[in-house]
Design a protein around this motif. Structure first.
Motif, PDB file in Angstrom:
ATOM      1  N   PHE A 107       6.088 -33.164 -65.227  1.00 24.03           N
ATOM      2  CA  PHE A 107       5.712 -32.271 -64.140  1.00 24.03           C
ATOM      3  C   PHE A 107       5.072 -33.116 -63.033  1.00 24.03           C
ATOM      4  O   PHE A 107       3.943 -33.590 -63.197  1.00 24.03           O
ATOM      5  N   PRO A 108       5.770 -33.310 -61.914  1.00 23.78           N
ATOM      6  CA  PRO A 108       5.128 -34.038 -60.806  1.00 23.78           C
ATOM      7  C   PRO A 108       3.933 -33.223 -60.317  1.00 23.78           C
ATOM      8  O   PRO A 108       4.013 -31.998 -60.220  1.00 23.78           O
ATOM      9  N   VAL A 109       2.820 -33.888 -60.075  1.00 28.96           N
ATOM     10  CA  VAL A 109       1.619 -33.188 -59.608  1.00 28.96           C
ATOM     11  C   VAL A 109       1.768 -32.977 -58.101  1.00 28.96           C
ATOM     12  O   VAL A 109       1.758 -33.933 -57.327  1.00 28.96           O
ATOM     13  N   LEU A 110       1.904 -31.724 -57.706  1.00 28.55           N
ATOM     14  CA  LEU A 110       2.241 -31.339 -56.330  1.00 28.55           C
ATOM     15  C   LEU A 110       1.013 -30.864 -55.555  1.00 28.55           C
ATOM     16  O   LEU A 110       0.029 -30.426 -56.165  1.00 28.55           O
ATOM     17  N   PRO A 111       1.057 -30.904 -54.229  1.00 25.39           N
ATOM     18  CA  PRO A 111      -0.107 -30.517 -53.420  1.00 25.39           C
ATOM     19  C   PRO A 111      -0.659 -29.117 -53.726  1.00 25.39           C
ATOM     20  O   PRO A 111      -1.874 -28.933 -53.747  1.00 25.39           O
ATOM     21  N   TRP A 112       0.199 -28.138 -54.011  1.00 20.71           N
ATOM     22  CA  TRP A 112      -0.290 -26.779 -54.274  1.00 20.71           C
ATOM     23  C   TRP A 112      -1.055 -26.681 -55.599  1.00 20.71           C
ATOM     24  O   TRP A 112      -1.762 -25.712 -55.838  1.00 20.71           O
ATOM     25  N   GLU A 113      -0.964 -27.697 -56.451  1.00 18.88           N
ATOM     26  CA  GLU A 113      -1.623 -27.689 -57.754  1.00 18.88           C
ATOM     27  C   GLU A 113      -3.035 -28.293 -57.724  1.00 18.88           C
ATOM     28  O   GLU A 113      -3.700 -28.396 -58.743  1.00 18.88           O
ATOM     29  N   GLU A 114      -3.506 -28.673 -56.552  1.00 18.94           N
ATOM     30  CA  GLU A 114      -4.796 -29.347 -56.411  1.00 18.94           C
ATOM     31  C   GLU A 114      -5.959 -28.368 -56.578  1.00 18.94           C
ATOM     32  O   GLU A 114      -5.951 -27.270 -56.032  1.00 18.94           O
ATOM     33  N   ASN A 115      -6.962 -28.802 -57.335  1.00 17.61           N
ATOM     34  CA  ASN A 115      -8.178 -27.994 -57.434  1.00 17.61           C
ATOM     35  C   ASN A 115      -9.131 -28.377 -56.297  1.00 17.61           C
ATOM     36  O   ASN A 115      -8.834 -29.243 -55.485  1.00 17.61           O
TER      37      ASN A 115
ATOM     38  N   VAL B 164     -11.720 -30.135 -56.126  1.00 14.26           N
ATOM     39  CA  VAL B 164     -12.284 -31.485 -56.094  1.00 14.26           C
ATOM     40  C   VAL B 164     -11.204 -32.571 -56.042  1.00 14.26           C
ATOM     41  O   VAL B 164     -11.492 -33.754 -56.201  1.00 14.26           O
ATOM     42  N   GLY B 165      -9.955 -32.168 -55.840  1.00 13.38           N
ATOM     43  CA  GLY B 165      -8.901 -33.134 -55.578  1.00 13.38           C
ATOM     44  C   GLY B 165      -8.068 -33.600 -56.757  1.00 13.38           C
ATOM     45  O   GLY B 165      -7.341 -34.583 -56.639  1.00 13.38           O
ATOM     46  N   PHE B 166      -8.164 -32.908 -57.887  1.00 11.68           N
ATOM     47  CA  PHE B 166      -7.354 -33.250 -59.061  1.00 11.68           C
ATOM     48  C   PHE B 166      -6.415 -32.098 -59.396  1.00 11.68           C
ATOM     49  O   PHE B 166      -6.516 -31.009 -58.828  1.00 11.68           O
ATOM     50  N   MET B 167      -5.530 -32.317 -60.359  1.00  9.28           N
ATOM     51  CA  MET B 167      -4.635 -31.261 -60.834  1.00  9.28           C
ATOM     52  C   MET B 167      -5.475 -30.137 -61.434  1.00  9.28           C
ATOM     53  O   MET B 167      -6.371 -30.370 -62.245  1.00  9.28           O
ATOM     54  N   HIS B 168      -5.179 -28.910 -61.042  1.00 10.36           N
ATOM     55  CA  HIS B 168      -5.920 -27.740 -61.496  1.00 10.36           C
ATOM     56  C   HIS B 168      -5.699 -27.522 -62.995  1.00 10.36           C
ATOM     57  O   HIS B 168      -4.578 -27.621 -63.492  1.00 10.36           O
ATOM     58  N   GLY B 169      -6.759 -27.234 -63.728  1.00 14.76           N
ATOM     59  CA  GLY B 169      -6.672 -27.012 -65.175  1.00 14.76           C
ATOM     60  C   GLY B 169      -5.756 -25.862 -65.548  1.00 14.76           C
ATOM     61  O   GLY B 169      -5.076 -25.902 -66.571  1.00 14.76           O
TER      62      GLY B 169
ATOM     63  N   GLY C 218      -0.297 -36.607 -57.032  1.00 14.96           N
ATOM     64  CA  GLY C 218       0.777 -37.579 -56.920  1.00 14.96           C
ATOM     65  C   GLY C 218       1.178 -38.218 -58.241  1.00 14.96           C
ATOM     66  O   GLY C 218       2.167 -38.943 -58.308  1.00 14.96           O
ATOM     67  N   ASP C 219       0.410 -37.947 -59.311  1.00 16.74           N
ATOM     68  CA  ASP C 219       0.733 -38.459 -60.639  1.00 16.74           C
ATOM     69  C   ASP C 219       1.854 -37.601 -61.233  1.00 16.74           C
ATOM     70  O   ASP C 219       2.349 -36.671 -60.597  1.00 16.74           O
ATOM     71  N   VAL C 220       2.238 -37.894 -62.454  1.00 15.28           N
ATOM     72  CA  VAL C 220       3.177 -37.069 -63.206  1.00 15.28           C
ATOM     73  C   VAL C 220       2.482 -36.670 -64.496  1.00 15.28           C
ATOM     74  O   VAL C 220       1.973 -37.525 -65.228  1.00 15.28           O
ATOM     75  N   PHE C 221       2.412 -35.365 -64.748  1.00 12.99           N
ATOM     76  CA  PHE C 221       1.818 -34.795 -65.952  1.00 12.99           C
ATOM     77  C   PHE C 221       2.933 -34.733 -66.996  1.00 12.99           C
ATOM     78  O   PHE C 221       3.900 -33.979 -66.841  1.00 12.99           O
ATOM     79  N   VAL C 222       2.835 -35.562 -68.032  1.00 11.65           N
ATOM     80  CA  VAL C 222       3.882 -35.669 -69.047  1.00 11.65           C
ATOM     81  C   VAL C 222       3.422 -34.932 -70.300  1.00 11.65           C
ATOM     82  O   VAL C 222       2.382 -35.264 -70.865  1.00 11.65           O
TER      83      VAL C 222
END
Length: 153
Positions: free
Chosen positions: A48-56, A58-63, A103-107
């Motif tokens: 899963f590419p970490v996309l801009p709409w998924e940002e929490n 504080v700037g990380f992928m939302h839980g 911008g990371d990839v959640f594997v």
């Protein structure tokens, strides 16, 4: 070998179905990619590419998005084992270990630990595509429902 091929085809079908039929709902917005599967291990791996709409905030992928990615991944594997039955989520638990950068990839690698006639139990591990570090784990239960004899929902 025939079962491995069947699993590979199901993985491909599930990802294509997401892009073709679910593109405007949560599953499609995740932009999932099927990475691999192993019938011998009872496992499937998704990216899963970490996309801009998924940002929490504080700037990380939302839980919640991480949990959704686990549910998607384990849901596909549970549907493989449920066959023609419907396999809704009964429970899911996620343990967050470290943040995932934008911008990371959640594997996500998920493994079916029990595939009974009615209950399917799975566990999952998620890694950073950039660092390879474990970022979260999950456990879930899905129920196989024969929709020819039971009503859905």
């Amino acid at each position: 070998m025939a079962e491995q091929k069947r699993m590979e085809e199901f993985l491909k079908f599930s990802v294509e179905e997401t892009y073709n039929e679910q593109k405007n709902i949560t599953n499609g917005l995740l932009q999932v990619r099927g990475k691999s599967c192993s019938f011998e291990e009872s496992s499937m791996t998704f990216e899963f590419p970490v996309l801009p709409w998924e940002e929490n905030r504080v700037g990380f992928m939302h839980g919640g998005v991480m949990c959704t990615a686990f549910d998607f991944s384990m849901g596909v594997l549970s549907r493989f084992y449920a066959g023609s039955n419907w396999a809704p989520t009964v429970s899911i638990e996620v343990k967050y270990i470290r943040p995932v950068d934008m911008g990371d990839v959640f594997v996500v690698k998920c493994i079916a630990t029990a595939t009974g006639k009615r209950i399917i139990q799975l566990r999952g591990e998620a890694y950073s595509g950039k660092t390879g570090k474990l970022v979260a784990t999950a456990a879930a239960v899905y129920m196989s429902i024969d929709t020819t004899t039971e009503k859905r929902g």
